[in-house]
Design an enzyme around this catalytic site. Structure first.
Site, short mmCIF file in Angstrom:
data_model
loop_
_atom_site.label_atom_id
_atom_site.label_comp_id
_atom_site.label_asym_id
_atom_site.label_seq_id
_atom_site.Cartn_x
_atom_site.Cartn_y
_atom_site.Cartn_z
N PHE A 145 102.87 73.63 40.65
CA PHE A 145 102.60 72.35 40.65
C PHE A 145 103.57 71.25 41.59
O PHE A 145 102.83 70.35 42.26
CB PHE A 145 103.02 71.76 39.25
N TYR A 170 98.49 59.94 38.84
CA TYR A 170 98.52 61.15 38.26
C TYR A 170 99.00 60.73 36.83
O TYR A 170 98.15 61.37 35.74
CB TYR A 170 99.90 62.06 38.78
N PHE A 210 100.24 77.80 34.68
CA PHE A 210 100.10 77.82 33.37
C PHE A 210 98.94 78.63 32.70
O PHE A 210 98.55 79.40 31.78
CB PHE A 210 99.64 76.18 32.76
#
Ligand code: 8X3
Length: 255
Positions: A191, A153, A18
């Site tokens: 990720f 998370y 990102f």
């Protein structure tokens, strides 16, 4: 006033995924980009690609002492940061809570929460003093919807959402905006490889047979929220690929 053209955008976690997509999009939109990440070799490659509109800054957001020196540690011409994108963050592991590694939990809290709030605290005062700015936080649908193995998370991303909304309450009356962007399944980043400790086959299986969001979709969303007129604050953006939806609640039935 839109911050998108000519403004300075500070992106954490900018060496890949990102962050790199946001850096590329921002340069294309005429912004100057402070690209911060731990991996200086990756940053150097991004700087070579994007030219003088990008300032590479080697930075670990969990290094509180270094973060506290911002923005004064930046070259003078780069200190008036208009947009902070708190993108640095990670998920580690997908084991259930009773088997998860405590060190993984600590690392997620240190990066996704402590790093994010320290970055924000470092750069926000100057935004308020200038009466212009935008803090864009990268949350997650995991902060809204629980799933097995999401535990800390998801907890950190719920924090990011509520921190963002609470900051808005403090900043009413200033020209500083806050947005929480909450993506679901996004491919094309590290990720899942990071989540699974470098197991790229397992990471690839997360996206098998799907058309996930891309880092460019996230960059497009950042460009949209910061490019809106100054009287418009997008509080939260929850985004999923069309192939994803929230699932049913779990029920264990005795058979
Ligand atoms: C990333 C989305 O669903 O993998 O934040 O947690 S998810």
């Amino acid at each position: 006033m839109s911050l998108r053209r000519g403004g300075i955008i500070f992106v954490t976690g900018a060496s890949a995924g990102f962050g790199a997509a946001i850096a590329r999009r921002s340069v294309a939109d005429g912004m100057r980009v402070i690209a911060a990440a731990r991996r200086s070799d990756r940053l150097a490659a991004l700087a070579a690609e994007l030219g003088p509109a990008l300032l590479p800054v080697t930075l670990d957001v969990t290094d509180a002492a270094t973060v506290a020196l911002l923005p004064d540690s930046l070259p003078e011409a780069w200190r008036d940061v208009d947009v902070l994108v708190n993108n640095a963050g990670l998920a580690l592991g997908l084991d259930p809570g009773h088997r998860a590694r405590l060190s993984d939990w600590d690392m997620m809290v240190a990066t996704n929460i402590t790093g994010l709030i320290h970055m924000t605290r470092a750069l926000l005062p100057l935004m308020v003093a200038r009466d212009r700015g935008h803090v864009v936080n990268l949350g997650s649908i995991a902060g809204e919807y629980p799933y097995p193995g999401g535990h800390v998370y998801g907890g950190t991303k719920a924090f990011v959402r509520q921190f963002s909304l609470n900051l808005r309450a403090d900043l009413v009356g200033t020209g500083v905006r806050v947005t929480d962007i909450e993506p679901g399944l996004v491919g094309g980043s590290e990720f899942s490889a990071v989540r699974f400790g470098g197991d790229t086959a397992r990471a690839a299986s997360v996206y098998a047979g799907t058309t996930p969001l891309t880092p460019e979709d996230i960059a497009e969303t950042v460009a949209w929220v910061i490019g809106l007129p100054g009287h418009v604050n997008i509080n939260r953006v929850e985004m999923m690929p069309t192939c994803q939806a929230s699932g049913p609640l779990a029920i264990k039935r005795a058979m």
